[in-house]
Design a protein around this motif. Structure first.
Motif: not given
Ligand code: NAP
Length: 309
Positions: A1-2, A90, A102-104
């Protein structure tokens, strides 16, 4: 996850990249195939602070790119095709190369593109007297007549600004009434240097053979007659198109497709998704304001990530 993905490689995106990289957030930038944004399409930039002798738009963006990579911002030249945003994350980004990220948090800096008429002669004379940005290019055309095409607030603003340099400004509008707000119209029409060519549809930008602007051929919508307006530059001010199609249905956009943010800020209606620059801003549209918003977005993203750590 970024942690944070920055979409768009213009002044907003690169500034967000520099700030988030220096904050050790290990950002990933999705730059699209031609990084640099609208500034790479202009020639000299004389109003970006820090360059006393001006700088070429392309060189300015190249410096921003190098500055971002110096702090290890990773970049991919893919294009974001669609997104799935969840409040708080996310968030999922689908790229044209098939990747899914996928990123926060997300910072959107996809910019806008000027709307052009689509005439061949317009295209051929771009940067040779044809421009879409009076603030950027107006000072290059002193003591010559200048045409401004359009009837909205942008056309009024550009025309009024251009009277500082031009011998006169001719607003060329396709109807007999302006769309612009009353106050902007009043300001423009009260200016003794501004004339209006009503009911005039541009037919050809002159002169391709001379490789510079010498005039604008227009057709009267009522009589069909053609006339040539002599001028040394033509500014096309018929609106912009924000590059936000990939976010439709996932984030709040206004009726023209601009991303809606909180007052004076960069927060969108989806927590953890921030937006900066010309995809948000229909008023200022400057490299420096886009860079400022990119900085705001980076700092807000950093605070948001701290809050969920
Ligand atoms: P706009 O309001 O959409 O006006 C575009 C103008 O271009 C219209 O007059 C339109 O003619 C004309 N036009 C469009 N396509 C054309 C074509 N193919 N050929 C010839 N003419 C064409 O765009 P804008 O002026 O860029 O303004 C966009 C938004 O930004 C507006 O909400 C405006 O209020 C805002 N804005 C605010 C400020 C400010 O407050 N300082 C400054 C600039 C812009 P028709 O009228 O015949 O449709």
């Amino acid at each position: 996850m970024e942690n944070v993905v920055i979409i768009g490689a213009g002044a907003a995106g690169y500034t967000a990249a520099i700030y988030t990289a220096r904050a050790r957030l290990n950002p990933l930038m999705i730059s699209g195939p031609i990084p640099g944004g609208q500034l790479t399409q202009t020639t000299d930039v004389e109003n970006f602070p820090g360059f006393a002798d001006g700088v070429l738009g392309f060189d300015l963006m190249e410096e921003m790119r190098k500055q971002a990579s110096r702090f290890d911002c990773r970049t991919t030249s893919a294009v974001v095709e669609s997104v799935s945003f969840q409040p708080g994350g996310p968030h999922v980004l689908k790229l044209d190369n098939g990747d899914e990220i996928e990123t926060r948090s997300v910072i959107i800096g996809t910019g806008a593109i000027p709307r052009w008429l689509g005439l061949e002669s317009e295209e051929k004379l771009k940067n040779k007297g044809v421009s879409s940005c009076a603030t950027c290019d107006g000072a290059f055309f002193r003591d010559v007549p200048i045409c401004v095409i359009g009837g909205g607030d942008s056309a009024m603003e550009e025309a009024t600004f251009l009277t500082k340099f031009a011998s006169k400004v001719i607003i060329v509008h396709r109807r007999d009434q302006f769309r612009a707000s009353k106050i902007m119209v009043e300001r423009a029409l009260e200016n003794p240097k501004i004339e209006v060519s009503w009911n005039s549809v541009p037919v050809e930008f002159l002169d391709i053979e001379q490789d510079r602007v010498t005039g604008l051929s227009v057709r009267d919508v009522n009589t069909g007659d053609l006339k040539t307006i002599e001028c040394g530059a033509i500014f096309v001010a018929i609106g912009h198109i924000p590059s936000t199609q990939a976010f439709e249905g996932q984030i709040k956009l206004d009726e023209d497709g601009y991303i809606v943010v909180d007052d004076g800020g960069v927060r969108t209606n989806i927590t953890g998704v921030f937006a900066a620059g010309d995809c948000v801003d229909r008023v200022y549209r400057q490299a420096i304001t886009a860079a400022g918003m990119g900085c705001q977005a980076a700092i807000d993203a950093e605070r948001w990530l701290e809050s969920i750590a």
